[in-house]
Design a protein around this motif. Structure first.
Motif, short mmCIF file in Angstrom:
data_model
loop_
_atom_site.label_atom_id
_atom_site.label_comp_id
_atom_site.label_asym_id
_atom_site.label_seq_id
_atom_site.Cartn_x
_atom_site.Cartn_y
_atom_site.Cartn_z
N TYR A 107 -59.05 82.09 139.37
CA TYR A 107 -59.36 82.27 140.81
C TYR A 107 -59.33 80.91 141.42
N GLN A 108 -59.24 79.89 140.58
CA GLN A 108 -59.45 78.52 141.07
C GLN A 108 -57.94 78.10 141.03
N LEU A 114 -53.19 78.44 147.71
CA LEU A 114 -53.48 78.84 148.75
C LEU A 114 -53.68 77.60 149.83
N ASN A 115 -54.58 76.90 149.34
CA ASN A 115 -54.63 75.52 149.91
C ASN A 115 -53.29 74.54 149.96
N SER A 163 -55.99 67.19 151.89
CA SER A 163 -55.69 66.26 150.77
C SER A 163 -57.04 65.98 149.74
N ILE A 164 -58.17 65.69 150.39
CA ILE A 164 -59.45 65.57 150.05
C ILE A 164 -59.95 66.81 149.24
N LEU A 168 -60.17 67.54 145.29
CA LEU A 168 -61.70 67.83 144.53
C LEU A 168 -61.49 69.23 143.80
N LYS A 169 -60.72 70.28 144.60
CA LYS A 169 -60.64 71.62 143.66
C LYS A 169 -59.62 71.18 142.15
N GLY A 170 -58.75 70.15 142.50
CA GLY A 170 -58.03 69.80 141.12
C GLY A 170 -58.96 69.31 140.27
#
Length: 225
Positions: A107-108, A114-115, A163-164, A168-170
């Motif tokens: 899911y991540q 998608l982002n 980008s921020i 954070l997601k990465g």
């Protein structure tokens, strides 16, 4: 003599606030559980009382419904699925079951992709932002203020914000992946690495191989006084 497990040599076991990746994954799973539970409660309340999320013409300039019943049911199913995935990740990190973390990790990756597509769309088609803002109702909050901003500056601000979020997601993806590798390494390691005082590394064979080789040897002769 110091015993060092081989899976601790190739990646970091710590994440944000210097906590362990397992603890970080548990906290992340609980956080996503709370968010999806709140979303589910909002959707259920909207399904039970549709008039609560129906905005009249006097409020927005045109009739606008939050969501129809079909899309509402789909959103509720997605929220239930997300709660299940987050609960599996939390339980898997707590009980050290690596396979339970895989759905949350997938899911991540999907959310990150998608982002990334949104960022690419904004970069390739910058005028799409202005068109989307024009389609908003006239009485939408801060609509005129956003329209008055320079389009180039608006695109740069949105790209910086995305980008921020991607950074954070990465980072959270790497935390969950390191937790998966840590648990998987602990559960499936057969070889231990012993580092002696003179920095000599000795690899011990697996227990099954040592037991078979030991059983194959002939027993010593009986002791005769």
């Amino acid at each position: 003599m110091k015993m060092v497990a081989p899976w601790t040599r190739f990646y970091s076991n710590s994440c944000c606030l210097c906590c362990h990746v397992r603890t970080g994954t548990i906290l992340l799973g609980v956080w996503y559980l709370i968010i999806n539970a709140v979303v589910l409660l909002i959707l259920l309340s909207a399904l039970a009382d549709p008039d609560q999320y129906h905005f009249s013409t006097s409020e927005l300039g045109s009739d606008f419904e939050f969501m129809d019943d079909a899309n509402m049911c789909i959103a509720i199913l997605i929220s239930l699925l997300m709660i299940l995935i987050c609960a599996m990740a939390t339980y898997g990190a707590y009980k050290q079951h690596a396979a339970w973390i895989i759905p949350f990790f997938c899911y991540q990756i999907f959310d990150f992709a998608l982002n990334t597509l949104v960022a690419v769309t904004v970069l390739v088609y910058p005028n799409s932002i202005q068109e989307y803002i024009r389609q908003l109702p006239p009485n939408f909050p801060y609509r005129e203020d956003i329209m008055s901003v320079n389009p180039t500056c608006l695109v740069l601000i949105i790209l910086l914000f995305i980008s921020i979020i991607l950074a954070l997601k990465g980072y959270l993806i790497s935390c969950v992946w390191n937790c998966y590798r840590y648990i998987n390494g602990r559960n499936s390691s057969d070889v231990l690495v012993y580092v002696t005082s003179n920095d000599t590394t000795v690899l011990l064979p697996p227990y099954d191989d040592a037991a078979v080789n030991g059983a194959a040897k002939e027993p010593p002769p009986p002791y005769v006084s």
